[in-house]
Design a protein around this motif. Structure first.
Motif, PDB file in Angstrom:
ATOM      1  N   ASN A 116       6.410  -0.643   3.512  1.00 33.06           N
ATOM      2  CA  ASN A 116       6.145   0.456   4.642  1.00 33.06           C
ATOM      3  C   ASN A 116       4.674   0.354   4.877  1.00 33.06           C
ATOM      4  O   ASN A 116       3.730   0.967   3.921  1.00 33.06           O
ATOM      5  CB  ASN A 116       6.396   1.795   3.947  1.00 33.06           C
ATOM      6  N   LYS A 117       4.265  -0.113   5.891  1.00 32.11           N
ATOM      7  CA  LYS A 117       2.900  -0.326   6.387  1.00 32.11           C
ATOM      8  C   LYS A 117       2.072   0.882   6.278  1.00 32.11           C
ATOM      9  O   LYS A 117       0.878   1.155   5.975  1.00 32.11           O
ATOM     10  CB  LYS A 117       2.652  -1.085   7.596  1.00 32.11           C
ATOM     11  N   LYS A 118       2.693   2.029   7.128  1.00 34.27           N
ATOM     12  CA  LYS A 118       2.086   3.173   7.230  1.00 34.27           C
ATOM     13  C   LYS A 118       1.827   3.854   6.092  1.00 34.27           C
ATOM     14  O   LYS A 118       0.604   4.457   5.738  1.00 34.27           O
ATOM     15  CB  LYS A 118       2.857   4.265   8.040  1.00 34.27           C
ATOM     16  N   LEU A 119       2.583   3.865   5.073  1.00 35.06           N
ATOM     17  CA  LEU A 119       2.523   4.363   3.750  1.00 35.06           C
ATOM     18  C   LEU A 119       1.496   3.849   2.824  1.00 35.06           C
ATOM     19  O   LEU A 119       0.642   4.409   2.145  1.00 35.06           O
ATOM     20  CB  LEU A 119       3.885   4.487   2.974  1.00 35.06           C
ATOM     21  N   LEU A 156      -1.175   2.317   4.068  1.00 37.65           N
ATOM     22  CA  LEU A 156      -2.602   2.661   4.530  1.00 37.65           C
ATOM     23  C   LEU A 156      -2.744   4.027   4.314  1.00 37.65           C
ATOM     24  O   LEU A 156      -4.034   4.174   3.796  1.00 37.65           O
ATOM     25  CB  LEU A 156      -2.130   2.752   6.306  1.00 37.65           C
ATOM     26  N   TRP A 157      -1.704   5.003   4.120  1.00 42.86           N
ATOM     27  CA  TRP A 157      -2.376   6.355   3.688  1.00 42.86           C
ATOM     28  C   TRP A 157      -2.322   6.331   1.935  1.00 42.86           C
ATOM     29  O   TRP A 157      -3.333   6.760   1.404  1.00 42.86           O
ATOM     30  CB  TRP A 157      -1.019   7.224   3.864  1.00 42.86           C
ATOM     31  N   GLY A 158      -1.649   5.472   1.603  1.00 40.49           N
ATOM     32  CA  GLY A 158      -1.735   5.437   0.034  1.00 40.49           C
ATOM     33  C   GLY A 158      -3.135   4.715  -0.120  1.00 40.49           C
ATOM     34  O   GLY A 158      -4.030   5.408  -1.230  1.00 40.49           O
ATOM     35  N   PHE A 179      -5.760   5.004   1.545  1.00 43.46           N
ATOM     36  CA  PHE A 179      -6.979   6.090   1.883  1.00 43.46           C
ATOM     37  C   PHE A 179      -7.086   6.994   0.765  1.00 43.46           C
ATOM     38  O   PHE A 179      -8.164   7.335   0.465  1.00 43.46           O
ATOM     39  CB  PHE A 179      -6.456   6.661   3.231  1.00 43.46           C
ATOM     40  N   ILE A 180      -5.901   7.633   0.327  1.00 46.36           N
ATOM     41  CA  ILE A 180      -5.912   8.487  -0.982  1.00 46.36           C
ATOM     42  C   ILE A 180      -6.660   7.980  -2.088  1.00 46.36           C
ATOM     43  O   ILE A 180      -7.458   8.476  -2.875  1.00 46.36           O
ATOM     44  CB  ILE A 180      -4.620   8.916  -1.275  1.00 46.36           C
ATOM     45  N   TYR A 209      -3.150  -3.801   4.212  1.00 47.29           N
ATOM     46  CA  TYR A 209      -2.782  -2.043   4.557  1.00 47.29           C
ATOM     47  C   TYR A 209      -3.355  -1.411   3.371  1.00 47.29           C
ATOM     48  O   TYR A 209      -4.061  -0.445   3.729  1.00 47.29           O
ATOM     49  CB  TYR A 209      -1.389  -2.006   4.606  1.00 47.29           C
ATOM     50  N   MET A 213      -8.820   0.586   3.829  1.00 45.36           N
ATOM     51  CA  MET A 213      -9.905   1.660   3.845  1.00 45.36           C
ATOM     52  C   MET A 213     -10.879   1.159   2.659  1.00 45.36           C
ATOM     53  O   MET A 213     -12.084   1.392   3.181  1.00 45.36           O
ATOM     54  CB  MET A 213      -9.131   2.885   3.370  1.00 45.36           C
TER      55      MET A 213
END
Length: 339
Positions: free
Chosen positions: A51-54, A56-58, A60-61, A216, A220
């Motif tokens: 899951n690319k989106k998760l 990326l968010w992971g 970031f966090i 991904y 960040m």
């Protein structure tokens, strides 16, 4: 006058790093940071690798939490030292913490050892394995099938790039922290910014890759590291030719280094490698293997010589001279220019 005391602690920590390095009997802050990064990144990779989106968010966090924890821990020690009016234990923690942010002795010792082994030892199977293990510790590429020449180049490229990440980057941000505390003790200080930079650098070295899920998860972290290293890498670009005493070609070296360095995807590593390459007269770049992928890096200093032990020794000398120059500049700025 807390900033003056912190400045002298800072100077002492530089001397400690140059003479002693990182004591093996103490837990290094990078080990703690690395443990945290690995645990969180493994969780996201194992559960959300598709899951690319998760991812990326992971990432970031993970980046924000690692930086936030590192900064807060450093700031807590700074405030404890200042508000306790020179508490010895807090001052000693700042001393050790600042020293741990620098990697001069460790970096130079490791690359010199590798260079000596490569040029003095017979390249038989046993020595080849030992040397490759040592090189693998300081590079992210796969050197298992590397030739002797490629091992020397990999070592040199790691030295030139990590001189910014491990020495000049933290030096710059620690000094900025000392200056900021001239205005308020509640602003970011030397230890909080030093720990922040080490967190950023460790994040980038562990997950800031451009392949597989790291593309991904580490996006960040890589971008933040680019921002934190942008100014230090360019300060190295304009000050390194000074300590080489090559004043005649000063502007030419900077121009060539900048143009060659811009060929790299990273806005910083190419520039730092290029200025060392032109001053040392060596050729860098070319094919490198990362896991199962071979990447062709842009050539830096096309007409330069191949990397040798002598060239690595020269670069180590340049790093020490440049660090000395930066310290002199920092002292002049701190004591002469009023804030």
């Amino acid at each position: 006058m807390a900033e003056i005391r912190l400045f002298f602690i800072f100077l002492g920590s530089i001397g400690f790093d140059l003479l002693i390095g990182d004591p093996r009997y103490l837990i290094h802050p990078v080990q703690i940071i690395g443990f945290y990064i690995k645990k969180i990144s493994d969780y996201f990779i194992n559960n959300f690798r598709g899951n690319k989106k998760l991812l990326l968010w992971g990432g970031f966090i993970l980046a924000l939490s690692t930086i936030g924890i590192s900064f807060s821990f450093g700031k807590l020690i700074e405030l404890s030292y200042i508000q306790s009016k020179n508490n010895f234990f807090s001052g000693f923690l700042i001393f050790l913490g600042l020293s741990s942010c620098l990697a001069t002795k460790g970096l130079i010792s490791s690359v010199k050892e590798i260079a000596e082994l490569l040029e003095k030892k017979e390249f038989d199977k046993r020595n080849e394995r030992i040397i490759k293990e040592k090189v693998q510790r300081i590079v992210s590429r796969d050197v298992s099938s590397s030739s002797k020449e490629h091992l020397l180049r990999s070592t040199t490229e790691s030295l030139t790039e990590n001189s910014v990440d491990g020495i000049f980057g933290p030096l710059f941000w620690i000094f900025i922290g000392i200056i900021l505390m001239k205005f308020s003790i509640f602003l970011p200080g030397p230890l909080s910014l030093g720990f922040t930079y080490k967190a950023v650098s460790t994040l980038d070295s562990m997950i800031g890759y451009k392949y597989d899920y790291f593309r991904y998860l580490g996006f960040m972290s890589a971008k933040i590291e680019d921002g934190f290293t942008f100014i230090p890498s360019r300060l190295v670009l304009i000050t390194l030719p000074i300590v080489s005493f090559n004043f005649k070609d000063y502007l030419l070296i900077i121009k060539k280094s900048f143009l060659d360095g811009k060929k790299y995807e990273s806005p910083n590593s190419g520039i730092s490698e290029a200025v060392f390459a032109y001053i040392a007269g060596i050729k860098l770049g070319g094919k490198s293997k990362y896991k199962n992928e071979t990447i062709e890096k842009p050539i830096i200093n096309e007409n330069g010589a191949i990397c040798t032990r002598k060239k690595i020794k020269l670069i180590c000398q340049l790093i020490l001279k440049l660090q000395f120059l930066w310290i002199i500049i920092f002292i002049l700025i701190f004591f002469i220019i009023p804030f």
